[in-house]
Design an enzyme around this catalytic site. Sequence first.
Site, short mmCIF file in Angstrom:
data_model
loop_
_atom_site.label_atom_id
_atom_site.label_comp_id
_atom_site.label_asym_id
_atom_site.label_seq_id
_atom_site.Cartn_x
_atom_site.Cartn_y
_atom_site.Cartn_z
N LYS A 192 70.51 23.15 41.33
CA LYS A 192 69.46 22.42 40.62
C LYS A 192 69.00 21.23 41.47
CE LYS A 192 69.54 19.05 37.56
NZ LYS A 192 68.34 18.32 38.00
N GLU A 266 79.35 13.28 46.38
CA GLU A 266 78.79 12.42 47.42
C GLU A 266 77.91 11.41 46.68
OE1 GLU A 266 76.68 10.56 49.63
OE2 GLU A 266 75.61 12.35 50.28
N CYS A 300 71.84 7.12 50.99
CA CYS A 300 73.13 6.63 50.50
C CYS A 300 73.90 5.91 51.61
CB CYS A 300 73.94 7.77 49.93
SG CYS A 300 73.88 9.23 50.96
N GLU A 397 74.27 -0.93 45.01
CA GLU A 397 73.37 -0.08 45.79
C GLU A 397 71.96 -0.23 45.23
OE1 GLU A 397 73.38 4.29 45.18
OE2 GLU A 397 73.56 4.43 47.34
P1 NAI Z 1 71.18 10.80 39.24
O1 NAI Z 1 72.60 10.73 39.65
O2 NAI Z 1 70.84 10.59 37.80
O3 NAI Z 1 70.58 12.24 39.62
C1 NAI Z 1 71.07 13.08 40.63
C2 NAI Z 1 71.04 14.53 40.16
O4 NAI Z 1 71.95 14.69 39.06
C3 NAI Z 1 69.68 14.99 39.64
O5 NAI Z 1 69.49 16.34 39.99
C4 NAI Z 1 69.85 14.86 38.14
O6 NAI Z 1 68.99 15.68 37.39
C5 NAI Z 1 71.29 15.25 37.94
N1 NAI Z 1 71.92 14.75 36.72
C6 NAI Z 1 71.58 13.65 36.00
N2 NAI Z 1 72.40 13.51 34.94
C7 NAI Z 1 73.30 14.52 35.00
C8 NAI Z 1 74.42 14.91 34.20
N3 NAI Z 1 74.79 14.21 33.13
N4 NAI Z 1 75.12 16.01 34.55
C9 NAI Z 1 74.78 16.71 35.64
N5 NAI Z 1 73.73 16.41 36.44
C10 NAI Z 1 73.00 15.31 36.12
O7 NAI Z 1 70.35 9.82 40.15
P2 NAI Z 1 68.88 9.20 39.88
O8 NAI Z 1 68.72 8.82 38.45
O9 NAI Z 1 67.90 10.13 40.42
O10 NAI Z 1 68.98 7.88 40.74
C11 NAI Z 1 69.68 6.77 40.23
C12 NAI Z 1 70.38 6.00 41.32
O11 NAI Z 1 71.35 6.82 41.93
C13 NAI Z 1 69.50 5.53 42.44
O12 NAI Z 1 68.87 4.34 42.13
C14 NAI Z 1 70.48 5.41 43.57
O13 NAI Z 1 71.10 4.15 43.54
C15 NAI Z 1 71.49 6.48 43.30
N6 NAI Z 1 71.27 7.70 44.09
C16 NAI Z 1 72.17 8.02 45.07
C17 NAI Z 1 71.95 9.13 45.86
C18 NAI Z 1 72.87 9.51 46.95
O14 NAI Z 1 72.46 10.22 47.88
N7 NAI Z 1 74.12 9.14 46.91
C19 NAI Z 1 70.76 9.96 45.71
C20 NAI Z 1 69.91 9.57 44.61
C21 NAI Z 1 70.17 8.47 43.86
#
Ligand code: NAI
Length: 486
Positions: A192, A266, A300, A397
């Site tokens: 996804k 990650e 990240c 972050e």
């Molecule tokens: P997120 O962690 O909510 O989303 C990442 C993925 O997880 C998306 O595909 C989302 O649909 C999915 N997801 C969301 N809730 C879920 C759940 N309960 N169970 C399973 N999958 C779920 O990140 P978001 O809201 O896009 O960004 C929020 C913050 O996260 C950013 O501001 C940033 O600080 C951090 N982030 C870190 C990343 C990294 O590469 N480590 C990448 C993107 C965001």
Amino acid sequence: MKKKINNNPFTWNYSPAVETKEHIQINPQYNLFINGKFVKPNSNTFFDTYNPATEEKLAELSLANEKDVNAAVLAANNAYSKTWKKMPAKERAKYIFRIARVIQERARELAIIETMDGGKPIRESRDFDIPLAANHFFYYAGWADKLNYAFPNKTPQSLGVAAQIIPWNFPLLMAAWKIAPALATGNTVVLKPSENTSLTALKLAEIIRDCDLPAGVVNIITGPGSTGSFMVNHPNIHKIAFTGSTHIGKNIQHSIAGTNKKLTLELGGKAANIVFEDAPINQAVEGIINGIFFNQGHVCCAGSRLFVQENIAEEIINKLKARMETLIVGNPLDKNTDVGAINNKEQLSKIKSYLKMGKEDGITLYQTLGELPKKGYFCKPSLFINATQSSRVVQDEIFGPVLTIQTFRTIEEVIEKANNIPYGLSAGVWTDKGSKIFNLTKQLKAGVVWANTYNKFDPSSPFGGFKESGFGREGGLHGLMPYLKF
Ligand code: NAI
Ligand code: MG
């Protein structure tokens, strides 16, 4: 008259060099890719994906509900036991090679779509994201029939179905990081992408279909967090690979406690980029700029905390400011653009709230002088000078083009400050002394430490974190292990 794009008297303005998008085909609506075909979502519900640089709607995407997730997991399980597991490894490798080749052939199209859907500069999607995505498939295709050599005296075996959930910062690249090692180790996949950036994953689904990969080996479904949650909690998946926020990563870990599902996370980061007085200063300034403004800081492993030895702080800050003024912020499709659009509205407001917080903490904020485009989600490259260790702009972050600067006098002091953070994903060290580099790489609690460079990636080198940055490694030989049992 040409539009003035920045205020630096030492640079000139470039004529626009916008990548054409006439030949790009984005369908008005996308279905789910399940069992080798695009199928209508059971939910019969669709949501919009936008171009963050123009705020224009690009397409409607299917919202996968629980039944859709069930169908995808069923297809992946059937494909696993009936086809993929039984296939000789050298035959599996051929499919993975084929995917790599077609990504290369369609690289230009993929780069443009990545930029339109996610806001990153075309130079980056063209020169970094897409070539590296293809290289991951090439690299792992090579391992598929050599697993016994990768793990001598062991009998590596596949796990079954991998549920893979990825974020919006490197959409196609993260899909490649996840899918390529899973296939090479003989597993099948339900992936996804992020709800903000699903288009290149859907293009990858077309590529996978066109490569004749057996039906159900890779299933790509779209939807928000709820879709991800159904995947994680499905009883018939065997492995979860997640990249995203630390908060959701922790939720996932809670929800699978007591099950047999394998997990790699990650998560976030807050890397220290450390510059010593004996560093090559100009290269370091370039590295600092690349470390934080690359991909708008949506990285990240972004070098978001700069530590400068006290006696060179003034020089570095002045050089940084001058270099920041030459950065072109604007249309991501323009080949001259250095800093593109912030990926989504929520992220922009999150970044703005941190800019406010830092100022309220009394930290000096320097932002570039140039104007931002009127439409779209943009943020000026920003510097917090004299940041304090306890401030939230240093501890959290931010995931945007925001750099904090702290000074230090001794190695012990900088190690202590660099490690005093919940994260441990990456770090950078700038010095001309090899002994200092080895000392720091041992003592910094970070999965990756770059020396006299930053943000360098290769499919053969493992990547992953310590502490709240997650666990497990992706890339390299290490990246095979989370998909195998021995
Ligand atoms: P997120 O962690 O909510 O989303 C990442 C993925 O997880 C998306 O595909 C989302 O649909 C999915 N997801 C969301 N809730 C879920 C759940 N309960 N169970 C399973 N999958 C779920 O990140 P978001 O809201 O896009 O960004 C929020 C913050 O996260 C950013 O501001 C940033 O600080 C951090 N982030 C870190 C990343 C990294 O590469 N480590 C990448 C993107 C965001
Ligand atoms: Mg989008």
